[in-house]
Write an enzyme that holds these catalytic residues in place. Structure first.
Site, PDB file in Angstrom:
ATOM      1  N   ILE A  15      35.098  46.377  43.443  1.00 12.35           N
ATOM      2  CA  ILE A  15      34.414  46.200  44.741  1.00 12.35           C
ATOM      3  C   ILE A  15      33.062  46.920  44.711  1.00 12.35           C
ATOM      4  CG2 ILE A  15      34.646  46.406  47.246  1.00 12.35           C
ATOM      5  CD1 ILE A  15      37.706  46.660  46.765  1.00 12.35           C
ATOM      6  N   ASN A  35      32.893  57.627  36.331  1.00  9.17           N
ATOM      7  CA  ASN A  35      33.251  58.243  35.041  1.00  9.17           C
ATOM      8  C   ASN A  35      33.992  57.252  34.134  1.00  9.17           C
ATOM      9  OD1 ASN A  35      35.723  58.101  36.250  1.00  9.17           O
ATOM     10  ND2 ASN A  35      36.291  60.254  35.919  1.00  9.17           N
ATOM     11  N   PHE A  87      34.078  54.739  46.767  1.00  7.64           N
ATOM     12  CA  PHE A  87      35.104  53.838  46.223  1.00  7.64           C
ATOM     13  C   PHE A  87      36.010  54.540  45.212  1.00  7.64           C
ATOM     14  CE2 PHE A  87      31.677  50.707  47.066  1.00  7.64           C
ATOM     15  CZ  PHE A  87      32.377  49.790  47.817  1.00  7.64           C
ATOM     16  N   SER A 131      42.544  51.247  53.028  1.00  9.70           N
ATOM     17  CA  SER A 131      43.388  50.104  52.679  1.00  9.70           C
ATOM     18  C   SER A 131      44.320  49.765  53.831  1.00  9.70           C
ATOM     19  CB  SER A 131      44.222  50.481  51.460  1.00  9.70           C
ATOM     20  OG  SER A 131      45.245  49.549  51.253  1.00  9.70           O
ATOM     21  N   TYR A 156      50.113  56.670  46.169  1.00 14.04           N
ATOM     22  CA  TYR A 156      48.806  56.032  46.357  1.00 14.04           C
ATOM     23  C   TYR A 156      48.528  55.814  47.848  1.00 14.04           C
ATOM     24  CZ  TYR A 156      45.535  52.307  47.170  1.00 14.04           C
ATOM     25  OH  TYR A 156      44.505  51.573  47.691  1.00 14.04           O
ATOM     26  N   LYS A 160      45.574  57.523  50.671  1.00 13.01           N
ATOM     27  CA  LYS A 160      44.641  56.843  51.593  1.00 13.01           C
ATOM     28  C   LYS A 160      44.818  57.397  53.012  1.00 13.01           C
ATOM     29  CE  LYS A 160      42.399  54.333  48.725  1.00 13.01           C
ATOM     30  NZ  LYS A 160      41.007  54.658  48.421  1.00 13.01           N
ATOM     31  N   ASN A 205      48.491  44.056  37.908  1.00 10.02           N
ATOM     32  CA  ASN A 205      49.544  44.169  38.917  1.00 10.02           C
ATOM     33  C   ASN A 205      49.300  43.223  40.083  1.00 10.02           C
ATOM     34  OD1 ASN A 205      51.048  46.381  37.750  1.00 10.02           O
ATOM     35  ND2 ASN A 205      49.217  47.595  38.157  1.00 10.02           N
TER      36      ASN A 205
HETATM   37  C1  WQD Z   1      49.919  40.029  46.679  1.00  8.19           C
HETATM   38  C2  WQD Z   1      51.128  39.121  46.862  1.00  8.19           C
HETATM   39  C3  WQD Z   1      53.150  39.967  45.840  1.00  8.19           C
HETATM   40  C4  WQD Z   1      51.802  39.629  41.698  1.00  8.19           C
HETATM   41  C5  WQD Z   1      47.420  45.258  47.657  1.00  8.19           C
HETATM   42  C6  WQD Z   1      46.958  46.297  46.677  1.00  8.19           C
HETATM   43  C7  WQD Z   1      47.486  47.639  47.007  1.00  8.19           C
HETATM   44  C8  WQD Z   1      47.215  48.001  48.448  1.00  8.19           C
HETATM   45  C9  WQD Z   1      47.559  46.917  49.396  1.00  8.19           C
HETATM   46  C10 WQD Z   1      44.822  48.379  48.090  1.00  8.19           C
HETATM   47  C11 WQD Z   1      52.403  39.897  47.185  1.00  8.19           C
HETATM   48  C12 WQD Z   1      52.703  38.664  45.199  1.00  8.19           C
HETATM   49  C13 WQD Z   1      51.859  39.587  43.075  1.00  8.19           C
HETATM   50  C14 WQD Z   1      52.631  38.742  40.958  1.00  8.19           C
HETATM   51  C15 WQD Z   1      53.479  37.837  43.028  1.00  8.19           C
HETATM   52  N1  WQD Z   1      45.927  48.466  48.771  1.00  8.19           N
HETATM   53  N2  WQD Z   1      52.670  38.710  43.729  1.00  8.19           N
HETATM   54  N3  WQD Z   1      53.445  37.873  41.644  1.00  8.19           N
HETATM   55  O1  WQD Z   1      50.902  43.968  47.201  1.00  8.19           O
HETATM   56  O2  WQD Z   1      49.331  43.042  48.899  1.00  8.19           O
HETATM   57  O3  WQD Z   1      48.818  45.125  47.543  1.00  8.19           O
HETATM   58  O4  WQD Z   1      47.068  45.665  48.965  1.00  8.19           O
HETATM   59  O5  WQD Z   1      43.942  49.118  48.094  1.00  8.19           O
HETATM   60  O6  WQD Z   1      46.962  48.545  46.136  1.00  8.19           O
HETATM   61  O7  WQD Z   1      47.360  45.948  45.386  1.00  8.19           O
HETATM   62  O8  WQD Z   1      48.688  42.870  46.504  1.00  8.19           O
HETATM   63  O9  WQD Z   1      47.982  41.358  44.704  1.00  8.19           O
HETATM   64  O10 WQD Z   1      49.859  43.006  44.251  1.00  8.19           O
HETATM   65  O11 WQD Z   1      50.272  41.059  45.769  1.00  8.19           O
HETATM   66  O12 WQD Z   1      54.212  37.034  43.590  1.00  8.19           O
HETATM   67  O13 WQD Z   1      52.644  38.742  39.719  1.00  8.19           O
HETATM   68  O14 WQD Z   1      51.381  38.454  45.624  1.00  8.19           O
HETATM   69  O15 WQD Z   1      54.525  40.012  45.986  1.00  8.19           O
HETATM   70  O16 WQD Z   1      53.114  39.121  48.073  1.00  8.19           O
HETATM   71  P1  WQD Z   1      49.537  43.726  47.598  1.00  8.19           P
HETATM   72  P2  WQD Z   1      49.162  42.101  45.206  1.00  8.19           P
END
Ligand code: WQD
Length: 344
Positions: A15, A35, A87, A131, A156, A160, A205
């Site tokens: 971002i 860094n 960030f 977040s 995590y 926040k 992830n």
């Molecule tokens: C999105 C959707 C999964 C991977 C994010 C950030 C987290 C926090 C909050 C950030 C979900 C589904 C995912 C996969 C799937 N804040 N999924 N298969 O969980 O909303 O969290 O927002 O600062 O750090 O990561 O995001 O992209 O992991 O998942 O089905 O292989 O996709 O279950 O419904 P999430 P995500």
């Protein structure tokens, strides 16, 4: 000419790098502090190609208050500091459970160090990268900024919440401090040039980097984490926001802060629309005319069922709203993945 500088920690990140572009378009002079603990120096090459010049960079750890102080002193010799956008943070939910001390030290320590150095130099505008995770599973969706914080699911998420508290307390104590706490929903996509985007190191992830890598044949098929949730098609609902729209929100927040006298406001940054995982897959396939290999799997522990933003406050207060669609974000995400394939 005196420079109107903005210090942007984590400016080489996903971002952050998009925000560097938008800051320059708006006439600010970004000064990146990074860094490279979770980013790559080649992001600077992409930025240089978009901007026709290389942004200033200090390779500094944001927990190192002495080094941060040196950056501020160096900037103040070149001009003023209009504000700080923070960030830089560790952001992997799973990793934070395994390494809580690192998350606490890095995410909270860097925020405290930055606020101390800002106070020392009388820099008043602070934009914090928070977040929607602070809300957990809210009782009402769309969720607005009045929703209470729920107990964090991970270290995590707790960092926040703790940083928001730390910043609010600093705001009460320091009359010069003006703050926006920007609560992001799910940022996706990449710059339309395909020159910068998300560079997940190792196994991604998040949904979109995994989806694009699986579609490119670099990973196993995407597992959809659960289809037995109480939603339209049984898969989880999220609010996916184009990273360029999100970057522009930081410029709007910074502009707004310039006119404030002791403000501290939390703002949701999302589109206001929820999409299920299967809807995202379908939209990706239509936007890019390609099939996404995927299969339904079990639920992922810790996932909330559904969350999307009530983003009306951001529109009212800082005059920002999303302009780009989910399809545009998914096209840009695929374009970026294809370009990555050409260069790796
Ligand atoms: C999105 C959707 C999964 C991977 C994010 C950030 C987290 C926090 C909050 C950030 C979900 C589904 C995912 C996969 C799937 N804040 N999924 N298969 O969980 O909303 O969290 O927002 O600062 O750090 O990561 O995001 O992209 O992991 O998942 O089905 O292989 O996709 O279950 O419904 P999430 P995500």
């Amino acid at each position: 000419m005196k420079l109107n500088q903005v210090i942007i920690t984590g400016g080489a990140g996903y971002i952050g790098s998009h925000t560097v572009v938008e800051l320059i378009h708006a006439g600010y002079e970004p000064v990146i502090i990074d860094n490279f603990s979770n980013s790559h120096p080649r992001v600077l090459d992409g930025l240089e190609r978009i901007l026709n010049r290389r942004p200033q960079l200090f390779e500094v750890d944001c927990c190192d208050e002495t080094a941060l102080n040196g950056v501020f002193e160096s900037c103040l010799q070149q001009g003023n500091i209009a504000g700080v956008i923070h960030f830089a943070a560790f952001k992997a939910v799973g990793e934070s459970t395994a390494e809580p001390l690192q998350y606490f030290r890095n995410n909270i320590g860097s925020t405290a160090a930055l606020l101390a150095v800002m106070h020392r130099h009388g820099v008043g505008s602070f934009v914090f990268s928070s977040s929607c995770t602070v809300y957990g599973q809210p009782e009402q969706i769309p969720v607005d900024e009045h929703a209470p914080f729920l107990p964090a699911e991970s270290p995590y998420g707790y960092t926040k919440q703790a940083c928001e508290r730390l910043i609010s307390d600093a705001h009460f104590a320091h009359s010069e401090l003006n703050v926006t706490l920007l609560r992001y929903f799910n940022p996706i996509g990449a710059h339309p040039t395909g020159l910068i985007g998300e560079l997940p190191l190792g196994h991604p992830n998040n949904l979109i980097p995994f989806l694009t890598q699986a579609t490119a044949g670099l990973r196993d098929p995407l597992t959809v984490f659960g289809n037995d949730y109480p939603t339209a098609d049984g898969t989880c609902v999220r609010d996916y926001i184009h990273v360029v729209d999100l970057a522009k929100a930081h410029v709007a927040a910074l502009n707004w802060l310039q006119d404030q006298h002791h403000a501290c406001e939390a703002l949701n940054l999302g589109t206001g629309n929820g999409s299920t995982v299967l809807q995202v897959i379908q939209a990706f396939e239509t936007a890019n005319n390609i099939q996404v290999p995927h299969a339904i799997g079990p639920r992922r522990p810790g996932d909330v069922t559904a969350i999307y933003a009530d983003a009306k406050k951001a529109k009212k207060l800082i005059g920002w709203e999303c302009e780009l669609s989910l399809e545009e974000a998914l096209k840009d995400a695929w374009n970026w993945q294809k370009k990555l394939g050409e260069t790796s």
